[in-house]
Design a protein around this motif. Structure first.
Motif, PDB file in Angstrom:
ATOM      1  N   LEU A   1      -2.305   4.163   4.755  1.00  0.00           N
ATOM      2  CA  LEU A   1      -3.034   2.894   4.828  1.00  0.00           C
ATOM      3  C   LEU A   1      -4.505   3.125   5.138  1.00  0.00           C
ATOM      4  O   LEU A   1      -4.865   4.074   5.833  1.00  0.00           O
ATOM      5  CB  LEU A   1      -2.418   1.997   5.906  1.00  0.00           C
ATOM      6  CG  LEU A   1      -0.927   1.674   5.772  1.00  0.00           C
ATOM      7  CD1 LEU A   1      -0.506   0.711   6.873  1.00  0.00           C
ATOM      8  CD2 LEU A   1      -0.589   1.113   4.397  1.00  0.00           C
TER       9      LEU A   1
ATOM     10  N   GLN B   1       2.399   2.108  -3.317  1.00  0.00           N
ATOM     11  CA  GLN B   1       1.448   2.695  -4.267  1.00  0.00           C
ATOM     12  C   GLN B   1       1.090   4.138  -3.915  1.00  0.00           C
ATOM     13  O   GLN B   1       0.686   4.914  -4.783  1.00  0.00           O
ATOM     14  CB  GLN B   1       0.174   1.847  -4.297  1.00  0.00           C
ATOM     15  CG  GLN B   1       0.384   0.445  -4.860  1.00  0.00           C
ATOM     16  CD  GLN B   1      -0.857  -0.432  -4.721  1.00  0.00           C
ATOM     17  OE1 GLN B   1      -1.769  -0.105  -3.956  1.00  0.00           O
ATOM     18  NE2 GLN B   1      -0.889  -1.537  -5.440  1.00  0.00           N
TER      19      GLN B   1
ATOM     20  N   TYR C   1       0.826  -1.213   0.000  1.00  0.00           N
ATOM     21  CA  TYR C   1       0.000   0.000   0.000  1.00  0.00           C
ATOM     22  C   TYR C   1       0.858   1.261   0.000  1.00  0.00           C
ATOM     23  O   TYR C   1       0.574   2.223  -0.727  1.00  0.00           O
ATOM     24  CB  TYR C   1      -0.921   0.011   1.226  1.00  0.00           C
ATOM     25  CG  TYR C   1      -2.290  -0.556   0.977  1.00  0.00           C
ATOM     26  CD1 TYR C   1      -3.357   0.264   0.650  1.00  0.00           C
ATOM     27  CD2 TYR C   1      -2.513  -1.922   1.076  1.00  0.00           C
ATOM     28  CE1 TYR C   1      -4.627  -0.263   0.432  1.00  0.00           C
ATOM     29  CE2 TYR C   1      -3.771  -2.468   0.860  1.00  0.00           C
ATOM     30  CZ  TYR C   1      -4.830  -1.624   0.537  1.00  0.00           C
ATOM     31  OH  TYR C   1      -6.086  -2.155   0.312  1.00  0.00           O
TER      32      TYR C   1
END
Length: 490
Positions: free
Chosen positions: A321, A207, A204
């Motif tokens: 997140l 990205q 995560y």
């Protein structure tokens, strides 16, 4: 994310930990009531009954706490990817512990490492090492309490000192319910979830960071002319002082320190310890790689780097997140730190109970009384560590300093088991090595010698080797304990 959601995540994390800790603790207590009231080592050593998966996971998580998570995040900020040597050092440590020192301790059927010193050298070195090792482990405990405070602070916004109080109460509950059995079985439950959470978080964050993924992070450092931050060898000076120094400090201390050896002593047998290595080493070793990458990103990420080295890394998780993954990840981070906290508070409490209270005052101590005294020690030591955790130095620097105090014990045990042994030699070695460590820490000796960057482990190691070898060659000695046993058997 608003404060309401922050507190919702904190409540979810706390609920998870309490359910696991209390649930497993209650189960173990129920089983304990059905067993003998004076089962030897039931609280401190789980009755020497732990199977290899529990031993492996517990060995891995005992030395995978605040230093591996927040210490490495903090150290990466300053010295870059060479921080991964902290993780590599612990892999080497686990190999040494599971193939040598842990086996030797289990073979001698001891409860504490100072007790091993007593078998080899007599009562004086045992008392000296009891005091210093308990203090060293308590020092590590304060760092684990700091890590608990950072986790709670990151989620809730509370000051680290208040977060340490909340986390410390959980950590005390973790171990006081059922001792080593509780630590071992809770570790087994938490370990799988921890790695799932860490891997998902890594994906995560890759990205979400504004540099085009991990390749983009590397490009930023190269553009800034800081390519050494991306290399695990860093600079020659960093490799020598931090990399090699960390390996030496970790192996010569932790391989004979109570908090790591205690899970090995709780194993069913020596074969169990050897088998546990294949689980412990990879579980511990891979962790640092993920954390170093996140630490490198945090230092250059404008969204979090204003928070500084202690909080920028943890803040990345909160920033990038989704809430469900934050809760999962921080629950498992908290579990890892709680595991180390529990082992680090159980170890000095065990030393006090066995090497001080039982050795000097109650030789016929029953298991029930042993557990009671150990529990009291746990509560007192945890409270003191929580009090100290609010104002602590950088975690990895502090822990490497603490490790240096046990370096002479490593060589004394090695020589005393397999070469020669002498109480006078052991006592002299300990006094000289600890004096050198004090001078290196609290005077300008290192600066006067022009080696201010050299960590304590080097002078501690050199003085330990030189003094112990000279003393063992020039004083009256006995054969090494294992050599003597082999000779008698033959």
């Amino acid at each position: 994310m608003d404060s309401v959601n922050h507190w919702g995540i904190l409540l979810a994390v706390m609920f998870y930990e309490i359910v696991v800790i209390v649930g497993i603790g209650a189960f173990l207590k129920t089983r304990e009531r059905k067993s003998s009231s004076c089962e030897i080592g039931g609280f401190t050593l789980a009755g020497r009954s732990l199977p290899w998966p529990v031993v492996g996971v517990t060995l891995a998580l005992t030395v995978l706490g605040s230093p591996h998570i927040f210490g490495v995040l903090e150290m990466t900020w300053h010295i870059g990817a060479v921080s991964v040597w902290f993780g590599l050092a612990h892999v080497v440590l686990l190999v040494v512990a599971c193939t040598s020192t842990g086996l030797w301790a289990r073979r001698l059927n001891i409860t504490t490492m100072p007790e091993m010193l007593s078998l080899i050298f007599g009562g004086t070195p045992r008392l000296m090492v009891s005091c210093v090792m308990a203090g060293m482990v308590w020092g590590i405990l304060t760092l684990e309490a700091q890590g608990l405070g950072i986790i709670i602070s990151t989620i809730s916004g509370l000051p680290i000192a208040k977060g340490a109080i909340i986390g410390g109460m959980l950590g005390t509950l973790y171990v006081v319910l059922a001792g080593m059995k509780e630590i071992g079985w809770v570790n087994l439950v938490n370990c799988f979830i921890m790695y799932v959470g860490l891997i998902l978080a890594f994906i995560y964050i890759a990205q979400g960071i504004p540099f085009g993924g991990w390749d983009g992070v590397a490009a930023v450092y190269l553009e800034r002319g800081q390519g050494f931050m991306l290399s695990m060898t860093g600079t020659p000076q960093l490799l020598l002082t931090f990399g090699v120094g960390t390996v030496l400090a970790t192996v010569t201390c932790h391989s004979v320190a109570q908090q790591l050896i205690q899970p090995a002593l709780a194993a069913k047998d020596e074969k169990t310890i050897k088998k546990a290595l294949w689980l412990a080493a990879p579980l511990n070793g891979f962790f640092c790689v993920f954390v170093v990458c996140i630490g490198l990103a945090a230092k250059i990420d404008p969204a979090v780097n204003s928070l500084g080295p202690k909080l920028a890394g943890p803040a990345m998780f909160m920033h990038y997140l989704p809430p469900w993954l934050i809760a999962l990840l921080f629950a498992t981070f908290l579990a890892a730190v709680l595991s180390s906290f529990a082992a680090s508070v159980l170890a000095p409490a065990t030393i006090f109970t066995i090497d001080i209270y039982k050795n000097f005052f109650r030789p016929n101590l029953c298991e029930k009384e042993e557990a009671l005294v150990t529990r009291i020690g746990i509560v007192v030591l945890a409270a003191l560590a929580i009090f100290a955790a609010g104002n602590m130095p950088p975690i990895v620097s502090a822990i490497n300093w603490l490790f240096a105090w046990i370096t002479p014990v490593f060589f004394l045990i090695l020589f005393g088991l397999f070469w020669r042994r002498s109480s006078i030699a052991a006592t002299t070695t300990l006094l000289v090595a600890w004096s050198v460590n004090m001078l290196w820490s609290f005077t300008s000796l290192a600066e006067v010698l022009g080696v201010a960057d050299v960590p304590n482990v080097y002078p501690a190691l050199i003085s330990s080797l030189v003094v112990s070898i000279v003393m063992l060659l020039t004083t009256r000695t006995e054969p090494g304990l294992f050599r003597k046993q082999i000779f008698i058997t033959a």
